[in-house]
Scaffold this motif. Structure first.
Motif, PDB file in Angstrom:
ATOM      1  N   THR A 457       0.821  -1.215   0.000  1.00  0.00           N
ATOM      2  CA  THR A 457       0.000   0.000   0.000  1.00  0.00           C
ATOM      3  C   THR A 457       0.851   1.259   0.000  1.00  0.00           C
ATOM      4  OG1 THR A 457      -1.743  -1.195   1.193  1.00  0.00           O
ATOM      5  CG2 THR A 457      -1.868   1.211   1.188  1.00  0.00           C
ATOM      6  N   VAL A 458       1.889   1.288   0.851  1.00  0.00           N
ATOM      7  CA  VAL A 458       2.713   2.502   0.899  1.00  0.00           C
ATOM      8  C   VAL A 458       3.626   2.600  -0.319  1.00  0.00           C
ATOM      9  CG1 VAL A 458       2.606   2.783   3.394  1.00  0.00           C
ATOM     10  CG2 VAL A 458       4.414   1.364   2.411  1.00  0.00           C
ATOM     11  N   MET A 459       4.000   1.461  -0.900  1.00  0.00           N
ATOM     12  CA  MET A 459       4.793   1.516  -2.132  1.00  0.00           C
ATOM     13  C   MET A 459       3.955   2.096  -3.276  1.00  0.00           C
ATOM     14  SD  MET A 459       7.924   0.577  -1.621  1.00  0.00           S
ATOM     15  CE  MET A 459       8.643  -0.030  -3.146  1.00  0.00           C
ATOM     16  N   LYS A 460       2.696   1.679  -3.351  1.00  0.00           N
ATOM     17  CA  LYS A 460       1.816   2.228  -4.390  1.00  0.00           C
ATOM     18  C   LYS A 460       1.530   3.704  -4.120  1.00  0.00           C
ATOM     19  CE  LYS A 460      -2.631   1.733  -6.714  1.00  0.00           C
ATOM     20  NZ  LYS A 460      -3.930   1.013  -6.772  1.00  0.00           N
ATOM     21  N   LEU A 461       1.315   4.065  -2.864  1.00  0.00           N
ATOM     22  CA  LEU A 461       1.070   5.471  -2.522  1.00  0.00           C
ATOM     23  C   LEU A 461       2.248   6.331  -2.966  1.00  0.00           C
ATOM     24  CD1 LEU A 461      -0.650   7.648  -1.053  1.00  0.00           C
ATOM     25  CD2 LEU A 461       0.710   7.141   0.991  1.00  0.00           C
ATOM     26  N   GLY A 462       3.462   5.817  -2.756  1.00  0.00           N
ATOM     27  CA  GLY A 462       4.642   6.569  -3.161  1.00  0.00           C
ATOM     28  C   GLY A 462       4.606   6.917  -4.635  1.00  0.00           C
ATOM     29  N   LYS A 463       4.257   5.951  -5.471  1.00  0.00           N
ATOM     30  CA  LYS A 463       4.177   6.215  -6.913  1.00  0.00           C
ATOM     31  C   LYS A 463       3.038   7.175  -7.229  1.00  0.00           C
ATOM     32  CE  LYS A 463       6.194   1.780  -8.291  1.00  0.00           C
ATOM     33  NZ  LYS A 463       5.997   0.507  -9.022  1.00  0.00           N
ATOM     34  N   THR A 464       1.921   7.024  -6.497  1.00  0.00           N
ATOM     35  CA  THR A 464       0.756   7.885  -6.730  1.00  0.00           C
ATOM     36  C   THR A 464       1.094   9.350  -6.502  1.00  0.00           C
ATOM     37  OG1 THR A 464      -0.785   6.120  -6.104  1.00  0.00           O
ATOM     38  CG2 THR A 464      -1.618   8.383  -5.998  1.00  0.00           C
ATOM     39  N   ILE A 465       1.920   9.625  -5.489  1.00  0.00           N
ATOM     40  CA  ILE A 465       2.256  11.018  -5.162  1.00  0.00           C
ATOM     41  C   ILE A 465       3.540  11.474  -5.841  1.00  0.00           C
ATOM     42  CG2 ILE A 465       0.989  10.919  -2.988  1.00  0.00           C
ATOM     43  CD1 ILE A 465       3.621  10.650  -1.514  1.00  0.00           C
ATOM     44  N   GLY A 466       3.997  10.699  -6.825  1.00  0.00           N
ATOM     45  CA  GLY A 466       5.126  11.132  -7.637  1.00  0.00           C
ATOM     46  C   GLY A 466       6.494  10.898  -7.053  1.00  0.00           C
ATOM     47  N   LYS A 467       6.614   9.972  -6.108  1.00  0.00           N
ATOM     48  CA  LYS A 467       7.907   9.672  -5.508  1.00  0.00           C
ATOM     49  C   LYS A 467       8.515   8.415  -6.124  1.00  0.00           C
ATOM     50  CE  LYS A 467       7.424  13.087  -2.650  1.00  0.00           C
ATOM     51  NZ  LYS A 467       8.164  14.347  -2.890  1.00  0.00           N
ATOM     52  N   VAL A 468       9.771   8.179  -5.810  1.00  0.00           N
ATOM     53  CA  VAL A 468      10.434   6.919  -6.144  1.00  0.00           C
ATOM     54  C   VAL A 468      10.550   6.143  -4.843  1.00  0.00           C
ATOM     55  CG1 VAL A 468      12.506   5.813  -7.063  1.00  0.00           C
ATOM     56  CG2 VAL A 468      11.721   7.990  -8.025  1.00  0.00           C
ATOM     57  N   PRO A 469       9.654   5.190  -4.599  1.00  0.00           N
ATOM     58  CA  PRO A 469       9.654   4.488  -3.313  1.00  0.00           C
ATOM     59  C   PRO A 469      10.646   3.322  -3.289  1.00  0.00           C
ATOM     60  CG  PRO A 469       7.744   3.820  -4.599  1.00  0.00           C
ATOM     61  CD  PRO A 469       8.487   4.829  -5.428  1.00  0.00           C
ATOM     62  N   VAL A 470      11.354   3.203  -2.169  1.00  0.00           N
ATOM     63  CA  VAL A 470      12.285   2.098  -1.942  1.00  0.00           C
ATOM     64  C   VAL A 470      11.895   1.441  -0.622  1.00  0.00           C
ATOM     65  CG1 VAL A 470      14.692   1.450  -1.536  1.00  0.00           C
ATOM     66  CG2 VAL A 470      14.152   3.256  -3.179  1.00  0.00           C
ATOM     67  N   LEU A 471      11.783   0.114  -0.614  1.00  0.00           N
ATOM     68  CA  LEU A 471      11.382  -0.616   0.590  1.00  0.00           C
ATOM     69  C   LEU A 471      12.603  -1.216   1.274  1.00  0.00           C
ATOM     70  CD1 LEU A 471       8.851  -1.528   2.235  1.00  0.00           C
ATOM     71  CD2 LEU A 471       8.992  -3.687   0.978  1.00  0.00           C
ATOM     72  N   VAL A 472      12.742  -0.921   2.574  1.00  0.00           N
ATOM     73  CA  VAL A 472      13.873  -1.440   3.343  1.00  0.00           C
ATOM     74  C   VAL A 472      13.394  -1.967   4.690  1.00  0.00           C
ATOM     75  CG1 VAL A 472      15.471   0.171   2.244  1.00  0.00           C
ATOM     76  CG2 VAL A 472      14.429   0.786   4.419  1.00  0.00           C
ATOM     77  N   LYS A 473      14.233  -2.768   5.305  1.00  0.00           N
ATOM     78  CA  LYS A 473      13.934  -3.341   6.613  1.00  0.00           C
ATOM     79  C   LYS A 473      14.292  -2.344   7.710  1.00  0.00           C
ATOM     80  CE  LYS A 473      15.281  -7.369   9.414  1.00  0.00           C
ATOM     81  NZ  LYS A 473      16.181  -8.557   9.423  1.00  0.00           N
ATOM     82  N   SER A 474      13.503  -2.336   8.790  1.00  0.00           N
ATOM     83  CA  SER A 474      13.733  -1.384   9.873  1.00  0.00           C
ATOM     84  C   SER A 474      14.998  -1.722  10.670  1.00  0.00           C
ATOM     85  CB  SER A 474      12.533  -1.361  10.828  1.00  0.00           C
ATOM     86  OG  SER A 474      12.728  -0.384  11.837  1.00  0.00           O
ATOM     87  N   CYS A 475      15.740  -0.690  10.983  1.00  0.00           N
ATOM     88  CA  CYS A 475      16.889  -0.766  11.891  1.00  0.00           C
ATOM     89  C   CYS A 475      17.191   0.675  12.282  1.00  0.00           C
ATOM     90  CB  CYS A 475      18.097  -1.422  11.216  1.00  0.00           C
ATOM     91  SG  CYS A 475      18.814  -0.452   9.869  1.00  0.00           S
ATOM     92  N   GLN A 476      18.165   0.891  13.140  1.00  0.00           N
ATOM     93  CA  GLN A 476      18.496   2.257  13.533  1.00  0.00           C
ATOM     94  C   GLN A 476      19.036   3.023  12.327  1.00  0.00           C
ATOM     95  OE1 GLN A 476      18.133   3.340  16.915  1.00  0.00           O
ATOM     96  NE2 GLN A 476      18.242   5.339  15.943  1.00  0.00           N
ATOM     97  N   GLY A 477      18.309   4.040  11.872  1.00  0.00           N
ATOM     98  CA  GLY A 477      18.744   4.849  10.740  1.00  0.00           C
ATOM     99  C   GLY A 477      18.305   4.336   9.392  1.00  0.00           C
ATOM    100  N   PHE A 478      17.740   3.101   9.351  1.00  0.00           N
ATOM    101  CA  PHE A 478      17.278   2.487   8.103  1.00  0.00           C
ATOM    102  C   PHE A 478      18.418   2.389   7.088  1.00  0.00           C
ATOM    103  CE2 PHE A 478      13.636   5.330   9.552  1.00  0.00           C
ATOM    104  CZ  PHE A 478      13.261   4.452  10.552  1.00  0.00           C
TER     105      PHE A 478
END
Length: 717
Positions: A457-478
């Motif tokens: 959902t958030v990856m699609k939202l990113g494209k909808t609002i004109g961003k380049v979305p990248v998915l990463v795993k959570s850690c300190q600082g990502f």
């Protein structure tokens, strides 16, 4: 890949190479064969070239750039089109780009759907139009428009293209039928006057003036890039050389650029951007997880970041609640959003209609109760774990069960925020970069409990609002900030050791960064940097003081805090690492007071200042980031080096002509990178970012390219 048919007395050449009808070798041969067939058929009086499916040919097949040239080349195909005595009409819909536009310019006439766009985007791939585009476009538009379109790579609407002279007629409805009718109306007319090779370039007498202005513009706007400079030279030749020699000159420049490191890097970045959309995480991926519909949204916090995020959402046509607990802050946020939208309209980035619609979709409120029905909420308050947990707990109770809760955190572990809710599977990080309405990267962060549907959902939202979305795993600082932290940290250590802030900035700007690290810090606010550092220190149970030397086993400098305590917060206070007294407070100028601060600081620590070379500055700032990038791959925070490179290209404006830090490391040589990291680890044993990556060590010692390791099954240590 070109369907041939005859409609009455009109031959139709329909390019059929989905998804974008790229002009591959088979397509070029199909066009050549189709033209020959139509020429021989006495019943055919006119010819129409169009695209099947969603678009007219949208450019060359980029995969062929690295392969030997195969005839027929597009130029020879185009020459056959132009020399036809039967009128040839390009019927354009979708996107007519690059080689597609060159094909159209070889045609005698060009018609297009109102929704179509044309352009020459080759410059973004580090090259220039290679099939006479730099020679033919100026002949229809004149020099200023040709310089602008080709050096910028911008797309032009059909209506605008008609004003420029590129398009002859604009239609609605079925473009193929319109093209056939238009072609019939041209039967019997000589094609000779419509052959662009014989047309003089309008305004050619002022070519030097136009070329000088264009060159000055590209060197300022595209500093460090070779392709725009070569584009100017090629276009200038459309006036200074006969047509055939101009085409030959273009071919020479095309070959030089095509073999350059910049072209390879920019083409790598092109494919990397498309690859990051194919994400993976435990339990799901981009192909299996279906995103939830997002029809309404809310942003918590009307500060600079929250307002910027709201602008992105509103510009995409989504309703957005803007929530603040203080009426004054809320009103300021609304004013900021309206000002940004009005500015976008004035700059032509959005239409008046889009701006007006966006304003109507904004819903300011001071009550969380208004959020009961929204599909997605983005919390955008400052970096404080306790505050974020408090907000998430409140949202969890108020929002409907299906609502996705997002945190615009730049460093805090999403698991530690999601624990405040009963829906951890619907909690996710969405890290926007400042300014949110401008920066293209959206770093989406999944926790150990985030569901693939939430990620989708958030990856699609990113494209909808004109961003380049990248998915990463959570850690300190990502990914982004974790990898970028050594960049700013080492910059501070360098000025402790002897460099001056403006020396460090100049070296990195010469390298290709648009702004040096200290100018960036002043722009974002030194107090923000200090707050983030304080939050990180808290995770180690440390309260920062002037006596603090290490945080979590890492070397620490309190220079930022010293400047903040002096009221030097950056641009917003008129002084930070620089002072800002000129150009409306935007021009950074050297401040002798900062030199005094550095000297007092070093005397207090007993440090003797020394001369620092430009090469050491580059290595100290970039190599630990690269080292951290390899650790990020080791730990599975990111799945691919492309995820890292795209994050730096769009999050930190790393020069695209260098491909990104991981690609750059491969060009420098992993053995060289590893050797220098070992050198600095020995020199600075108390900085963890210099501890060599095990993955980098293995690849360096075994001489394995990173791309080869990624392609291996499992790609593990």
């Amino acid at each position: 890949m070109v369907d041939y048919s005859v409609n009455g007395s009109v031959a139709l050449l329909l390019v059929n190479n989905p998804p974008v009808n790229a002009l591959s070798h088979a397509v070029r041969k199909g066009l050549a064969d189709g033209m020959l067939k139509a020429e021989k058929d006495r019943n055919v009086k006119a010819i129409v070239i169009a695209g099947k499916g969603r678009t007219f040919p949208a450019g060359a097949d980029i995969r062929e750039f690295s392969r030997p040239k195969r005839e027929p080349w597009l130029t020879s195909v185009g020459n056959n089109i132009e020399s036809s005595r039967k009128p040839v009409v390009a019927a354009i819909h979708g996107t007519c780009l690059g080689g597609g536009l060159e094909v159209a310019l070889f045609c005698h006439y060009r018609v297009a759907l109102k929704s179509a766009k044309v352009g020459f985007p080759e410059v973004a791939l580090g090259i220039l139009p290679g099939a006479a585009g730099t020679q033919r476009l100026p002949r229809v538009t004149g020099l200023p428009i040709a310089f602008d379109m080709i050096t910028s790579g911008r797309h032009v609407s059909a209506d605008q293209a008609k004003k420029y002279g590129i398009i002859d007629e604009v239609f609605t409805g079925d473009i193929v039928n319109s093209g056939i009718k238009y072609a019939l109306s041209m039967v019997g007319k000589s094609t000779i006057p419509r052959r662009l090779r014989a047309v003089q370039v309008p305004g050619g007498e002022n070519v030097q003036e136009y070329a000088d202005a264009a060159m000055a513009q590209v060197k300022k706007k595209y500093k460090g890039y070779q392709a725009p400079v070569y584009c100017v030279r090629a276009i200038k030749a459309s006036v200074e050389k006969p047509y055939d020699l101009g085409v030959k000159n273009e071919e020479t420049l095309f070959k030089v650029l095509g073999q350059s490191g910049q072209a390879r890097a920019q083409q790598y970045a092109f494919f990397a951007e498309r690859l990051v959309g194919k994400w993976q995480m435990p339990g799901g991926n981009s192909e299996t997880a279906k995103p939830l519909p997002v029809r309404s949204t809310a942003v918590i916090g009307a500060g600079t970041m929250g307002s910027g995020i709201a602008v992105c959402i509103l510009s995409a046509g989504l309703p957005c609640y803007l929530v603040e607990q203080n009426e004054k802050f809320l009103n300021n946020g609304v004013k900021t959003i309206k000002a940004l939208m009005e500015g976008s309209v004035k700059l032509g980035k959005i239409s008046v209609e889009v701006g007006q619609r966006a304003a109507s979709l904004l819903k300011p409120t001071m009550s969380y109760d208004d959020l009961t029905g929204v599909d997605l909420v983005i919390e955008a308050v400052y970096e404080n774990l306790d505050l974020k947990k408090e907000i998430f707990a409140k949202l969890d109770k108020i929002c409907k069960p299906s609502t996705i809760l997002c945190s615009n955190t730049s460093s805090l572990d999403i698991d530690r925020i999601a624990v405040a809710t009963n829906r951890p599977e619907k909690c996710v990080g969405v890290h926007f970069f400042a300014p949110a309405y401008h920066m293209k990267l959206l770093e989406n962060i999944y926790s150990t409990r985030t569901s693939p549907v939430t990620a989708a959902t958030v990856m699609k939202l990113g494209k909808t609002i004109g961003k380049v979305p990248v998915l990463v795993k959570s850690c300190q600082g990502f990914l982004a900030n974790r990898m970028n932290t050594p960049y700013g940290t080492e910059a501070t250590f360098l000025v402790e050791e002897g460099a001056l802030p403006w020396e460090v900035d100049q070296v990195m700007e010469d390298f290709g960064m648009p702004m040096g690290p200290f100018k960036v810090r002043d722009l974002s606010g030194l107090d923000i940097n200090v707050k983030i550092t304080e939050e990180i220190a808290k995770t180690f149970g440390i309260k920062l003081t002037d006596e603090t030397r290490f945080v979590g086993g890492n070397r620490y400098s309190h220079l930022n805090a010293t400047l903040v305590n002096m009221g030097r917060l950056g641009r917003k206070s008129g002084k930070g690492w620089y002072k800002y007294e000129k150009a409306g407070g935007k021009l950074a100028t050297v401040d002798d007071e900062v030199i005094s601060v550095l000297e007092r600081h070093c005397r207090r620590l007993g440090m003797e200042r020394r001369t620092v070379s430009s090469q050491e500055i580059i290595e100290r700032l970039l190599y630990p980031c690269i080292n951290e990038g390899f650790k990020i791959l080791e730990e599975g925070i990111a799945k691919r080096p492309e995820d890292i490179d795209i994050s730096w290209l769009y999050g930190f404006t790393f020069p695209k002509y260098l491909g990104g830090p991981m690609y750059y490391a491969s060009q420098v040589g992993l053995d060289r990178i590893y050797d220098r990291i070992c050198h600095y680890h020995e020199a600075f044993p108390y900085s963890k970012h210099w501890v060599p990556s095990l993955l980098l060590r293995r690849l360096s010692e075994q001489n394995i390219p990173l791309s080869q390791w990624m392609a291996s099954p499992g790609a593990k240590l």
